[in-house]
Design an enzyme around this catalytic site. Sequence first.
Site, short mmCIF file in Angstrom:
data_model
loop_
_atom_site.label_atom_id
_atom_site.label_comp_id
_atom_site.label_asym_id
_atom_site.label_seq_id
_atom_site.Cartn_x
_atom_site.Cartn_y
_atom_site.Cartn_z
N GLY A 15 -5.66 -10.39 83.28
CA GLY A 15 -4.64 -9.69 82.53
C GLY A 15 -4.99 -9.59 81.06
O GLY A 15 -5.68 -10.46 80.52
N GLY B 174 -3.24 -8.50 77.19
CA GLY B 174 -2.08 -8.14 76.39
C GLY B 174 -2.49 -7.84 74.97
O GLY B 174 -3.68 -7.88 74.62
N MET C 87 -1.96 -9.52 72.24
CA MET C 87 -2.39 -10.66 71.44
C MET C 87 -3.18 -11.69 72.23
O MET C 87 -3.61 -12.69 71.67
CB MET C 87 -1.17 -11.35 70.82
CG MET C 87 -0.18 -11.90 71.83
SD MET C 87 1.24 -12.73 71.08
CE MET C 87 0.49 -14.24 70.49
N LYS D 250 -4.65 -18.65 79.20
CA LYS D 250 -4.35 -17.57 78.27
C LYS D 250 -5.04 -17.87 76.96
O LYS D 250 -4.85 -18.94 76.37
CB LYS D 250 -2.84 -17.42 78.07
CG LYS D 250 -2.47 -16.38 77.03
CD LYS D 250 -1.00 -16.03 77.11
CE LYS D 250 -0.86 -14.59 77.42
NZ LYS D 250 0.31 -14.05 77.87
N ASP E 110 9.81 -13.19 73.36
CA ASP E 110 9.08 -12.04 73.92
C ASP E 110 9.47 -11.83 75.38
O ASP E 110 8.61 -11.77 76.26
CB ASP E 110 7.57 -12.25 73.77
CG ASP E 110 6.78 -10.95 73.93
OD1 ASP E 110 7.40 -9.87 73.81
OD2 ASP E 110 5.57 -11.01 74.16
N LYS F 275 10.18 -9.72 78.30
CA LYS F 275 9.83 -8.35 78.67
C LYS F 275 9.34 -8.36 80.11
O LYS F 275 8.98 -9.43 80.66
CB LYS F 275 8.74 -7.81 77.75
CG LYS F 275 7.43 -8.61 77.78
CD LYS F 275 6.43 -8.04 76.80
CE LYS F 275 5.13 -8.86 76.83
NZ LYS F 275 4.14 -8.33 75.86
N ALA G 157 6.58 -7.58 81.54
CA ALA G 157 5.22 -8.11 81.75
C ALA G 157 5.19 -9.63 81.74
O ALA G 157 4.21 -10.23 82.21
CB ALA G 157 4.27 -7.54 80.70
N ASN G 158 6.22 -10.27 81.19
CA ASN G 158 6.28 -11.73 81.15
C ASN G 158 7.18 -12.31 82.23
O ASN G 158 7.60 -13.46 82.14
CB ASN G 158 6.76 -12.20 79.78
CG ASN G 158 5.67 -12.14 78.73
OD1 ASN G 158 4.48 -12.13 79.06
ND2 ASN G 158 6.05 -12.09 77.47
N ASP H 262 5.11 -17.36 79.41
CA ASP H 262 4.88 -17.23 77.97
C ASP H 262 6.03 -17.76 77.13
O ASP H 262 6.16 -17.39 75.96
CB ASP H 262 4.60 -15.78 77.58
CG ASP H 262 3.15 -15.40 77.87
OD1 ASP H 262 2.46 -16.20 78.50
OD2 ASP H 262 2.75 -14.29 77.49
#
Length: 461
Positions: free
Chosen positions: A24, A26, A28, A46, A143, A145, A147-148, A167
């Site tokens: 994956g 992102g 950042m 990550k 954060d 969202k 995607a998380n 996250d």
Amino acid sequence: MFTHARHDLDTLLGGRYRVLERIGVGAMATVYRAHDEYLGREVAVKIITKPLRNGTVGDVDDGEVKVLAGLQHHGLVVLLDAGVERGDADEPCVYLVMELIAGPDLKHHLTQGALGQRHVAQIGSDLADALAYIHNNGVIHRDVKPANIMVFDYHQDAARMRAKLTDFGIALIAERPADSDGGLSGTAAYLSPEQARAEVLTAASDVYSLGLVLLESLTGRPAFPGDPMQSAVARLIQDPPIPADLDQDWKALLTAMTAANPDDRPTAREVSLALVEKSIAERGRRKIDPSLLLMEKPARMAAVREHAILDTPPDGAFDKITSLAARLFDVPIAIVSIVDHDRIWFKSHHGLEVEQIDRDPGLCASAILQDEVWVVEDTAVDPRTLSNPLVTGDFGLGFYAGAPLKTREGYNLGTLCILDVKPREMSPEEEATLADLAGLVMQDMELRLDNRRAVQTVSAS
């Protein structure tokens, strides 16, 4: 040497985590599948680029990592470890080690279109419960969202979807709070208004972002599309558009969650309760009216203060009612509770020595959101309470029923509740009796308030 830009594989991080493949990417960070050579298991790693600050490498705060790593909740992807890779002096990398989740995220699901209301309520209740948990531990996600959010369908059971939030706390690790409070963090399409203004954040920011995620899940499209700047500015000008044809309960809840003023939003715990009730409505359970969430700030608390009932001396009138309730329902505990903004105070507590508990996880805070008696007949299996510490801990709560103490103006100050360590059933007639007893408690409170007002009027004249 490992650098974020080169994505070197087969690198050993921290002398333990061997990077295998990228899974994956992102804005950042990049996520890799890795092998924990010490424990012999696969994990997700990550990698976050951490820039130099004043010519020195920023460290990961050990105390902060311990807090995050100690968070254990069914709605959170577990953070296992964290560290800094210093192989490249110009580009030090923070790495975060998490449990490896096999399955798509919510962002992928939404490429196939909107989800059904029941499934949105199910995953939303998991996410809100997880947020309530981390907020109670002093962590703000920042954060939230699609995607998380990892979405699951355990046992291929289409009747129940579940979700895990990943996250959490990453913004706090990637940037120290002193540095980030004055800067923009998060993803533009899901920022709260206070995030868009680069203000200091509270837990209410996560509630707003979750509201946008739920709205997108129901409609299949983001509320604030466009480039990052356009998206961020849009919420400073208008509230998110909520479709007129959406279910009234959903409209009320989403309107509350995405209120421009953070103080006007419900807590994550209140959102979780509303969504649990929504998800089980088809099974014949009572539904919560999400508009009741708006009572909390500030009108309900003003009513609590006006009745001057908090921290008052023992009172025989209320003790007689709780004693009567315990006998009538054959339960060991009966309580007259008043729900403050951060605690539940027991005006009368038959069969219990404790005088107050924190508002979270007290069930009276849930019961005041109802317009009628709130009953949990078996706390160990009911999704509203099965993970509650009062149920899973030493107290061993098995049954709860609470009738709200409603003022003439319609504000619920607290409850008359009965508790048992064993599950039990409650008939409609018994619910009516409990409501009548709560009415007697409230009648006494209103008479005392009227007397105080009369005395004040005479004194003023």
